[in-house]
Enzyme design. Structure first.
Site, short mmCIF file in Angstrom:
data_model
loop_
_atom_site.label_atom_id
_atom_site.label_comp_id
_atom_site.label_asym_id
_atom_site.label_seq_id
_atom_site.Cartn_x
_atom_site.Cartn_y
_atom_site.Cartn_z
N ARG A 122 -63.95 20.68 -46.66
CA ARG A 122 -63.05 20.71 -45.51
C ARG A 122 -63.82 20.39 -44.23
O ARG A 122 -65.00 20.77 -44.11
CB ARG A 122 -62.46 22.13 -45.43
CG ARG A 122 -61.44 22.38 -44.31
CD ARG A 122 -60.16 21.64 -44.55
NE ARG A 122 -59.06 22.18 -43.74
CZ ARG A 122 -57.92 21.54 -43.57
NH1 ARG A 122 -57.70 20.36 -44.12
NH2 ARG A 122 -56.96 22.10 -42.86
N THR A 155 -51.86 12.24 -46.51
CA THR A 155 -52.78 13.02 -47.37
C THR A 155 -52.58 12.49 -48.79
O THR A 155 -51.69 11.68 -49.02
CB THR A 155 -52.50 14.53 -47.24
OG1 THR A 155 -52.82 14.91 -45.90
CG2 THR A 155 -53.29 15.41 -48.20
N ASN A 186 -55.36 14.42 -42.39
CA ASN A 186 -54.24 15.08 -41.73
C ASN A 186 -53.09 14.12 -41.44
O ASN A 186 -52.47 13.62 -42.34
CB ASN A 186 -54.67 15.87 -40.49
CG ASN A 186 -53.61 16.90 -40.11
OD1 ASN A 186 -52.90 17.39 -40.98
ND2 ASN A 186 -53.49 17.22 -38.84
N ASP A 223 -54.80 21.56 -37.48
CA ASP A 223 -54.49 22.60 -38.48
C ASP A 223 -54.95 23.99 -38.03
O ASP A 223 -54.60 24.99 -38.64
CB ASP A 223 -55.12 22.27 -39.84
CG ASP A 223 -54.26 21.30 -40.65
OD1 ASP A 223 -53.10 21.07 -40.27
OD2 ASP A 223 -54.75 20.77 -41.65
N SER A 269 -55.82 25.37 -44.32
CA SER A 269 -55.16 24.23 -44.97
C SER A 269 -54.03 24.72 -45.88
O SER A 269 -53.98 25.90 -46.23
CB SER A 269 -56.20 23.49 -45.81
OG SER A 269 -55.60 22.47 -46.57
N SER A 270 -53.18 23.80 -46.27
CA SER A 270 -52.16 24.10 -47.29
C SER A 270 -52.45 23.32 -48.58
O SER A 270 -51.67 23.41 -49.54
CB SER A 270 -50.77 23.69 -46.80
OG SER A 270 -50.46 24.36 -45.60
N GLY A 300 -48.26 16.62 -48.34
CA GLY A 300 -46.98 17.04 -47.78
C GLY A 300 -47.09 18.14 -46.74
O GLY A 300 -46.11 18.85 -46.50
N GLY A 301 -48.28 18.30 -46.13
CA GLY A 301 -48.43 19.28 -45.05
C GLY A 301 -48.04 20.67 -45.52
O GLY A 301 -48.42 21.10 -46.61
O1 DON Z 1 -54.81 20.60 -44.82
C1 DON Z 1 -53.60 20.58 -44.64
O2 DON Z 1 -52.85 21.46 -44.99
C2 DON Z 1 -52.99 19.36 -43.95
N1 DON Z 1 -53.96 18.74 -43.10
C3 DON Z 1 -52.44 18.43 -44.98
C4 DON Z 1 -51.71 17.29 -44.33
C5 DON Z 1 -50.75 16.62 -45.23
O3 DON Z 1 -50.57 16.95 -46.38
C6 DON Z 1 -49.99 15.50 -44.63
N2 DON Z 1 -49.06 14.99 -45.58
N3 DON Z 1 -48.09 14.68 -45.83
#
Ligand code: DON
Length: 562
Positions: free
Chosen positions: A93, A365, A385, A407, A436-437, A456-457
């Site tokens: 990370r 991502t 991100n 984040d 993070s997720s 997917g954030g």
């Molecule tokens: O680490 C995380 O949770 C985010 N930066 C992930 C971002 C992400 O999955 C964007 N996608 N659709």
């Protein structure tokens, strides 16, 4: 909750349980791009193991999905080594630069400065992906890093063709890409979104990959390249120093393990909230028999579980090297029982506060899953991100920098680009990893082993949760990756869903229980999974229909299987 301090920063991996030598006669890679899947397979066919393949896929994705992940970003690689059963999460990370401060994205009135943590050099954390690839090669691979990076170097030199997905995300980030000369020259055509089929050649990136291939960690984090990265960032108002790069450290973390019915779920540890949020939600859901419920009640119960688990994310979670997170209590079944005592089957439990959600349409991502012929496996979720990260490329490097600083909780209660709120535990501090997720995950029963994950954030964790519940029902990876999706993240207090997830009567019943529902207007996520059925000793792989990935299972001739 009792505040017993329990630190998760375990720098040593555990040996889960030794497993007998395995001979699969098959290997599988599922990733978001056919060229990345091929890169993984070609390294496996050169005698590499799943960990070498993971290096090849990660590096290839950095080239052909520049909007999703890359050398300027980071990620988590969940590993299972078959011969001794070792399971570990490689934490690559990004970290906050040493000059970062808690309020660095706030103005003199204490209000967030628009887009400061999303666009440009100041939004970038110190990348971890190159260090993680070097670490994987040194400690887990059987090939040299330079061998595993070859397919990516070739792709960077030869180019890849712009598809519709690229166009959509480039349009979404066109303004920020156009504002930086290097990013504009590489990713746009005369400042415009490139036409379909345009070949994107990345010679600077090929040179950077070559430096990493020949010098390992030092090729990226010191010397000529580090000078260019730091110079470029500082000239554009960023705060990186050479010390930041030299001090970057990969961490090995003990994965989070949860048990849901007969399934062992192994997933990402802090600084990803993924494993813990999954574990809380699964512990709540285990109290119910979802299979006998009508659809609306089942969705209601899953949503109520998501809401409670995401509440704990917002309240308690952050980098466990910096803050104490009550990991053991949060993971206990008794805790899940306590926080779901007020869960009613007929009525919603409202989230305590309502806050605005910044809508995002551009999703990125990336995730990939690998199982090799020896039964070694990798689930990896990688990110820069936001689509195309910060949109900033330091001149002469070809490295598109992340905007992962967003984040962090830049101000308590202020939602980030995914609408997630956080507090003290996820405040910015020098050298700290942002929460993070990302949730690369293994699911195991006596007979089956699954590898899955998705971008997917904030919705990553709920997508993986739905995948696990589907696997428990005995469905195939094809089904997990293509399930209609819904999501609740505590705040905002609304069920987000894909346009066609619910039948009209289910929507009505959920509304009657008191839920607010919001179609996010489009499909989301891009899940890639591999399943090993130990009984038939066969692999099955699947890539999400929403994306343009490739899931390939190859037979390995008996004579070459080691
Ligand atoms: O680490 C995380 O949770 C985010 N930066 C992930 C971002 C992400 O999955 C964007 N996608 N659709």
């Amino acid at each position: 909750m009792k505040k017993i301090l329990f630190f998760t920063s375990i720098l040593f991996a555990i040996t889960a349980y030794a497993t007998p030598a395995t001979q699969l006669h098959q290997q599988a890679v599922a990733s978001a791009h056919p060229a990345a899947t091929q890169a993984g397979l070609s390294v496996l066919n050169q005698g590499g193991n799943a960990f070498d393949a993971a290096i090849a896929v990660s590096a290839a994705l950095a080239v052909v999905e520049p909007f999703g992940s890359g050398l300027g970003g980071g990620g988590f690689w969940l590993l299972h080594r078959q011969h001794d059963g070792k399971q570990v999460m490689i934490d690559g990370r990004e970290v906050a630069p040493l000059a970062a401060t808690r309020d660095m994205y706030l103005d003199s009135q204490g209000e967030p400065i628009k887009n400061a943590s999303v666009d440009g050099a100041l939004a970038a954390g110190i990348p971890g992906l190159p260090a993680a690839l070097d670490h994987l090669a040194k400690h887990y691979g059987v090939l040299a890093l330079s061998d595993s990076l070859q397919p990516a170097i070739k792709l960077a030199k030869d180019g890849f063709l712009v598809n519709e997905h690229y166009q959509r995300l480039a349009k979404f980030r066109q303004a920020v890409l156009a504002s930086n000369d290097s990013a504009k020259a590489i990713f746009l055509s005369d400042g415009k979104v490139p036409a379909l089929g345009t070949n994107i050649i990345q010679n600077d990136l090929a040179n950077t990959l070559q430096l990493l291939a020949t010098q390992g960690f030092d090729g990226f984090y010191s010397g000529e390249l580090a000078d260019k990265l730091v110079k470029g960032v500082q000239q554009a108002g960023g705060i990186w120093t050479k010390e930041d790069l030299a001090r970057y450290t990969v961490k090995e973390r003990l994965p989070v393990v949860a048990h849901y019915k007969n399934i062992k779920v192994t997933s990402a540890a802090l600084p990803s909230s993924g494993g813990l949020v999954l574990s809380i939600a699964l512990n709540i859901l285990e109290q119910y028999d979802l299979s006998t419920m009508d659809e609306a009640t089942r969705i209601h119960v899953v949503v109520e579980a998501m809401k409670r688990a995401y509440r704990d994310r917002a309240l308690h979670m952050g980098d466990s090297d910096f803050v104490s997170v009550p990991v053991s209590e949060l993971s206990e079944k008794s805790y899940a029982h306590t926080i779901s005592k007020d869960l009613r089957l007929d009525e919603v439990t409202p989230s305590q506060h309502i806050s605005g959600l910044n809508e995002i349409e551009g999703h990125d991502t990336t995730h990939f899953s690998v199982i090799d012929k020896r039964g070694n496996r990798v689930a990896a979720t990688l990110s820069i991100n936001y689509p195309f990260g910060s949109g900033f490329v330091p001149q002469g490097t070809g490295v598109l920098l992340n905007d992962e600083m967003d984040d962090f909780s830049i101000k308590p209660g202020t939602p980030n680009v995914y609408g997630l709120v956080g507090g003290e535990a996820n405040a910015i501090a020098a050298g700290k990893r942002m929460l993070s997720s990302m949730s690369p995950t293994f699911i195991e029963t006596e007979e089956k082993v699954g590898v899955l994950g998705t971008p997917g954030g904030s919705r990553i964790i709920s997508m993986v949760l739905l995948g696990i519940l589907d696997a428990e029902q005995g469905h195939s990876p094809e089904s997990w990756v293509n399930l209609p999706r819904y999501h609740h993240q505590y705040l905002p207090d609304v069920i987000q869903h894909e346009p066609d997830t619910f039948k009209a009567e289910t929507l009505l019943e959920l509304t009657e229980k008191g839920h607010k529902l919001k179609s996010v207007g489009r499909h989301y996520g891009n899940m890639h999974a591999v399943l090993w059925d130990k009984k038939s000793n066969k692999l099955v792989a699947a890539s999400d229909r929403r994306g343009s990935g490739a899931a390939i299972v190859e037979s390995v001739p008996l004579s070459t299987a080691k």
